[in-house]
Structure formats: C-alpha cells, structure tokens
Design a protein around this motif. Structure first.
Motif, PDB file in Angstrom:
ATOM      1  N   ARG A  23       0.836  -1.213   0.000  1.00  0.00           N
ATOM      2  CA  ARG A  23       0.000   0.000   0.000  1.00  0.00           C
ATOM      3  C   ARG A  23       0.864   1.254   0.000  1.00  0.00           C
ATOM      4  O   ARG A  23       0.635   2.183  -0.780  1.00  0.00           O
ATOM      5  CB  ARG A  23      -0.883  -0.039   1.254  1.00  0.00           C
ATOM      6  N   ILE A  27       1.320   4.133  -3.003  1.00  0.00           N
ATOM      7  CA  ILE A  27       1.142   5.574  -2.787  1.00  0.00           C
ATOM      8  C   ILE A  27       2.362   6.337  -3.307  1.00  0.00           C
ATOM      9  O   ILE A  27       2.237   7.348  -4.001  1.00  0.00           O
ATOM     10  CB  ILE A  27       0.875   5.868  -1.291  1.00  0.00           C
ATOM     11  N   ALA A  30       2.382   6.466  -7.055  1.00  0.00           N
ATOM     12  CA  ALA A  30       1.397   7.432  -7.569  1.00  0.00           C
ATOM     13  C   ALA A  30       1.948   8.852  -7.468  1.00  0.00           C
ATOM     14  O   ALA A  30       1.745   9.668  -8.365  1.00  0.00           O
ATOM     15  CB  ALA A  30       0.088   7.308  -6.788  1.00  0.00           C
ATOM     16  N   LYS A  35       1.743   4.127 -12.257  1.00  0.00           N
ATOM     17  CA  LYS A  35       0.567   3.332 -11.881  1.00  0.00           C
ATOM     18  C   LYS A  35       1.016   2.052 -11.168  1.00  0.00           C
ATOM     19  O   LYS A  35       2.121   1.570 -11.412  1.00  0.00           O
ATOM     20  CB  LYS A  35      -0.230   2.951 -13.128  1.00  0.00           C
ATOM     21  N   GLU A  49      -6.878  -0.555  -2.347  1.00  0.00           N
ATOM     22  CA  GLU A  49      -7.601   0.725  -2.248  1.00  0.00           C
ATOM     23  C   GLU A  49      -6.860   1.897  -2.897  1.00  0.00           C
ATOM     24  O   GLU A  49      -7.465   2.934  -3.149  1.00  0.00           O
ATOM     25  CB  GLU A  49      -7.837   1.085  -0.771  1.00  0.00           C
ATOM     26  N   VAL A  50      -5.559   1.755  -3.077  1.00  0.00           N
ATOM     27  CA  VAL A  50      -4.776   2.875  -3.620  1.00  0.00           C
ATOM     28  C   VAL A  50      -4.083   2.508  -4.926  1.00  0.00           C
ATOM     29  O   VAL A  50      -3.213   3.250  -5.404  1.00  0.00           O
ATOM     30  CB  VAL A  50      -3.712   3.367  -2.605  1.00  0.00           C
ATOM     31  N   ALA A  51      -4.452   1.374  -5.500  1.00  0.00           N
ATOM     32  CA  ALA A  51      -3.782   0.901  -6.716  1.00  0.00           C
ATOM     33  C   ALA A  51      -4.695   1.066  -7.922  1.00  0.00           C
ATOM     34  O   ALA A  51      -5.912   1.023  -7.808  1.00  0.00           O
ATOM     35  CB  ALA A  51      -3.381  -0.552  -6.555  1.00  0.00           C
ATOM     36  N   ASP A  52      -4.060   1.245  -9.075  1.00  0.00           N
ATOM     37  CA  ASP A  52      -4.817   1.397 -10.309  1.00  0.00           C
ATOM     38  C   ASP A  52      -5.513   0.090 -10.687  1.00  0.00           C
ATOM     39  O   ASP A  52      -6.644   0.098 -11.141  1.00  0.00           O
ATOM     40  CB  ASP A  52      -3.856   1.837 -11.418  1.00  0.00           C
TER      41      ASP A  52
END
Lengths: 363, 363
Positions: A23, A27, A30, A35, A49-52
């Motif tokens: 995770r 971040i 990003a 990506k 939740e934070v991945a493409d």
C-alpha cells in the motif's frame, strides 16, 4: 530482459503482495506519476484501495501471473516469501526487481547466512539443523543454548524457539513441525539496529542513517533516529549494508538488521538478517527525510536514480499493534506526530495496524 | 445532518472532481486509513488511480449523486465550480464539507467580494458589470482602467480581460461572451502572496505561513516560503485568512490569495480571491511540514482535529506546466528536490502536469 530498463511516468509497476508495505509503495508510485498493479490472493488487501489495478489470484496461478507480467513494465514484491517459481515465471517475460536470485537467497535463513558469511559479513555463529541429532550436537558446541529458527517463512518471532537447556531441546523441533532449521548462537547484544540501503540499476547505492530498534514480543515496537551509538558504528553499519547489496547485485530497497555487541575490543556489529524489501524499521523515513524508503524503492524498480537520504528532523517511529490503533484519536492531537493507518478492518492481537512518526527538530 | 459528525478509520470520504487535487486528497486520506470515492464525469481522471471507488457521471445526474451520497460518510470537492444544486442534493442526505453555502459564495466573484467586503476584509475596489453601460460608467470612475472578470468559472486567467483604455472596453464584454462580470481596480501590487487556512468542525483554525507567489501567463509558477516580507505582514495575512474562514463558518482548507501593496502608510494587504478547497500555492506543505494541506483538509472533512502547520524546512515549489514535465529526469537527480507527478497522459500547453518542492534547511 535488460536490467537497465527505465520506466516513464504513466507506466505500471506490479507489486506482489497487498499488505501495508504494498500500500505504501503504491502511494509513493502514484506521487511519482506511476501506476500500480497489485497481485495478491487476499481480496481484502489494503493495497487494492490505492492501486490502479488489482489481480486476486494465487501466487502459483500461471495464467494470472502471465497476464500480470504482460501488464507491468517492472515487477517488485512487498514480502520475501514469494515462491521462487513465481518470481522466475515473471522474470521470463518482465523485469523483476530485486532479482529472483536475491529473493531465493533471502527467503532461506541458511542460504542467507551462508551467502553473507561467504561475502565476508560478520554473523553470530549458526548451524544447519535437519534432525534431533543435528540439534543435540550443535547445542553441545554452544553450551546448551541457542535460538532454533525455521529456514523458511519465519517473521515477527514466528517459527522460532528459544533453547536454554537440553530439556528445551527435546520439544523444540516438534514445536517447529520438524521443518528444516538453523540454530543460532544466543547473542548478548547491547542493542538492535538496522540500516535501510537502496541500490539502483547502475549499481549506485544510498543508505539511510542507522536506526535503533526496540522489539516487544518479537515485533518491532519503536525505531529511533539518530540512534544512541558512536558515529563510527553508524558509518560501519552503512558500509556493511552496501557491501551486502553489492554482493547480491541488488536493485531496490533492503533492510539489514544487526546486533550491536559490546566487547572488550570495542563495538561489534553482527548481521542478524536481511529483508529484500522495504522494511518496518525504515518507516521513519516517510516523515523525516525528503525521500522515503518507499519512494526510494519505486525509483530503483523504475530504473530511476536514487533520491537523497538526508534527514531533516529527529524521529521516533512507534508501531500501532493490535488494539494500539484505538488510540488514533490521541495521536491526531499530538502536534509533532504523523499518523499512518493501513486500512485494515480487524485489529487482531499482534497485527500491525499502523504507525506513528514523532518528529523533533535536529539538534 | 449534524455538522460535528466524526469519521472512523475505514470510513469513506467522497470527493467531487478527479484532477490532481482530488488525487492528492485521496492519497492523504489513504495514509490516514480512510477510503475515497471519487465522483467525476471524466473517465480518465487522475484521481481514480489512487481511490477505492469511482463514479463516472455528470454532476447533475441525480441518481448517481444519490448513490454516491449513500456510500460516503462525508463529501468534499476539489474545485469550486460544483453546481450549487449538486452540493445541495448531496447535503440533503450526507455531510458536505465545506458547506454548500461557502461554495455558493466562492463560486460567484461578485457574491464573494460582497461577502468579504461585508465581513470587513480589505479588497481592491470592484463594480458589478451587467452590460456595456455599466462598464463604461465604471471605467470613468476608475480612470479608464481595470480588469474585467466573469463572475463565474474563471481560473488561471481564463474569463478575464485587461482594460487599459476606453477602446479596450468596446470589445471586452464580447470577449467574455457577455457573461455577468465584475470590474476590478488595477492594483499596483508589490507582490502576490497567499495563506492556506484550515478550520475544523469545532471552529478551531490553523494557518500555514504566508507564501510568496509568482505567476506566469496567469498560471502559478512558483511559491516560496518563507516569503520575503515583514513578519508583521505574515501575521496580519494569517489573521485575515482566519477571519474569512470564521465568517464563512468554514470546514476544511481554503486558499486566500492577496496582493501586498506598498503605500506611504506602510504595507497593505488586499484580498484578491478565495478558493474553497486545497490550493496550488499550498503544495509546498507536502514536503516542508509534518501535516500537508491535503491531510489537513481530510482531517477537517473527517471531523478530526487539525494537525500542526509547523514548517521544518525552507521551500520553493515550482509548477511543471505543459512540456516542463519532460524534465522530470533532471528533477530526479536533484538532491534537494521532491517530484510530484499527476499521472496525466497528455502534456497540453498550460496544463498542470506536476510540481517540484525544492527544500533547504531553515536558517
């Protein structure tokens, strides 16, 4: 695949493993305009939740691995227990950083110790233990004491037994399910320290300052920087970490855990273990340095140059383990604390739920 | 809905708008263990890549808005041109922070100026312009000069015309499509500055230090902190920002742009405009402070206390506009620079593609 491949902004990095390390890597990727595609068998992975993109599949699912490799310009991992065949399968068609070979060495405690020892790195003495006979012979040499650890899949104190007598020895292998093991000398260390080292595709490396670590029930509790050690120790520890990264022809961030031992001849550093990934004892870099260990790893995996490891503040990192996380409201009110939560739904005992970096100005 | 609602880790914040500001808000929410749901009509929104959920729909799609509101514990936005009806629809069933009222005031240049002026805030003089007659009368009072700006939808110099003569005035309204407008006095400012202010659900506020801004072709080019101004100016500017936030009963982060004017009586601050959202001139907080403006906004929207706005380093933020972004490789090699890229595929002229924070130790 050439090892010098460079990604461009907008390209996709694949990450095996969807926990908090994945995770935080996603971040950082990003923030650099890259990506992420997370591959993890657990459909509730915090990194999703934070991945493409996300692939929910077993690490041995060849079809899923091939699709994943086709989608990713470079692939890395957040944990060292990725099956060797998985890494090799991915490496056949994509770029895997760090290499499958580094992974293979680091995921077996015996091969890791043999490799380090063969590279001239000082370690506590250790012996290969395949059966009760091996164990008893080894203990006789060690004065009846030692730590028995499984060669594979151990972490946070799991897969290890403390032996202080021949009586302890009788049940030790059974407690480990008779898995292939290593007996380590019991080291009387003064303190536990670690170094986070990064190495890029050109072979340049960068180290962060020595971190002083305190464990509770085998789980990291705090990391403090600067460590309360002699400057010479800090320099020596960073040199050891670079030596290991060079020996492995490593690409990415690696955590090197060491024991600081006080001897009549002076301070001595013994390497305890290496982690071929971003490491819990490097979380302080997120808020005390311009380049965090997560950004550093992403830079290396992307084939980009490393960032500065300079530290602008003093820092103590506290892990939030299990119910510790219920105190997040108090942390939010501390003026010098930065809260990091991992998005895990259930606060099971011993589970890492988040961490806090507490900063103070550099002296 | 009560305005003091507090979110818990794992809860979802909704964000209207999927550009770089939404993207950086979503990253900050994730670091605090919160989930984000982005609502944006553009299927290529940069924020989608780092958000837990995405809704691709028009801001006037009531069905989509209702589903979005049902999924989110609190809703915020990354731009001030959210239609008033949209904010009101969402506020009927969810919590919208900052309020629909703050949004309504800030999205109309005239109502904003009337509100500020009525709250005792010093502004450059302005006049409401609905037609050619209004414009010519206003110009006579202003010595034939001024900046004509549309009341709505202006940003980065779009929707404004500089008037230096009565001849300019003849085509000015036509250039703005005869939209309702405001004529602003041409201010001879010494420099452009801004303050980022945050206000939480209890009415407590926190300001960051004054930022000195340089624009190029009406687009922000650099922000420098500390600004080259007298300490008294910094204190006064922060007080103005708090006064505005209080007057609006504001929840969240707001950018307040001001002109610093040198007069025989001393330095004078005139508010230029307010932005009811995180602001480009606050991007330096990401790397020079423990709490960034993005985390600060998320804290406020979540009903959590604000974080410290203390600055640990000096900093200059450079926007990467259009083709500037092709220089990212050089930025990666600068030891004191932190690169932020927004994941936008196409580097159109004038488009904000990323920014760089360049740090130096505090003197």
């Amino acid at each position: 695949m050439t090892s010098a491949k460079q990604l461009r902004p907008g390209d996709t990095i694949g990450i095996l493993g969807g926990g908090q390390l994945g995770r935080m890597l996603a971040i950082s990727a990003a923030e650099l305009g890259l990506k992420c595609h997370i591959f993890c068998p657990d459909e509730n992975s915090p990194a999703f939740e934070v991945a493409d993109k996300a692939t929910i599949a077993d690490y041995t699912d060849l079809h899923a691995l091939d699709s994943f490799a086709a989608d990713c310009f470079a692939i890395t991992y957040e944990f060292e227990n990725v099956p060797g065949e998985t890494a090799e399968r991915l490496a056949a068609t994509s770029v895997v950083r760090p290499s499958a070979k580094a992974l293979e060495i680091a995921q077996d405690r015996l091969s890791e110790k043999d490799f380090l020892s063969g590279s001239g790195i000082a370690l506590a003495s250790y012996q290969r233990i395949d059966n009760q006979n091996d164990l008893e012979n080894a203990l006789i040499k060690n004065g009846g004491r030692g730590v028995l650890k499984t060669r594979r899949f151990g972490y946070d104190g799991k897969g290890q037994v403390m032996i202080r007598s021949m009586t302890d020895a009788k049940t030790a292998l059974e407690q480990l399910g008779h898995a292939p093991a290593v007996l380590e000398e019991l080291v009387s260390f003064d303190r536990e320290v670690s170094v986070i080292v990064a190495r890029d595709v050109t072979g340049s490396s960068a180290t962060y300052e020595l971190t002083e670590n305190v464990h509770e029930n085998h789980v990291l509790k705090t990391s403090t920087v600067p460590a309360n050690v002699d400057q010479k120790v800090d320099v020596a520890a960073q040199a050891i970490a670079v030596k290991i990264a060079d020996a492995l022809d490593y690409i990415g961030v690696m955590g090197v855990e060491m024991f600081l031992v006080k001897t009549v001849g002076g301070d001595r550093l013994l390497v305890n273990e290496i982690a071929p990934r971003v490491h819990n004892s490097g979380h302080w870099t997120q808020d005390a340095c311009l380049t965090s260990q997560f950004e550093q790893h992403i830079r290396a995996v992307a084939g980009w140059p490393l960032g500065s490891t300079k530290r602008h503040s003093n820092v103590i990192m506290h892990n939030l383990i299990g119910d510790d996380v219920t105190g997040y409201g108090n942390v939010l009110q501390e003026p010098n604390a930065r809260l990091h939560l991992y998005g895990k739904a259930e606060a099971r005992p011993g589970r890492k739920m988040g961490h806090v970096n507490r900063l103070s100005p550099r002296a």
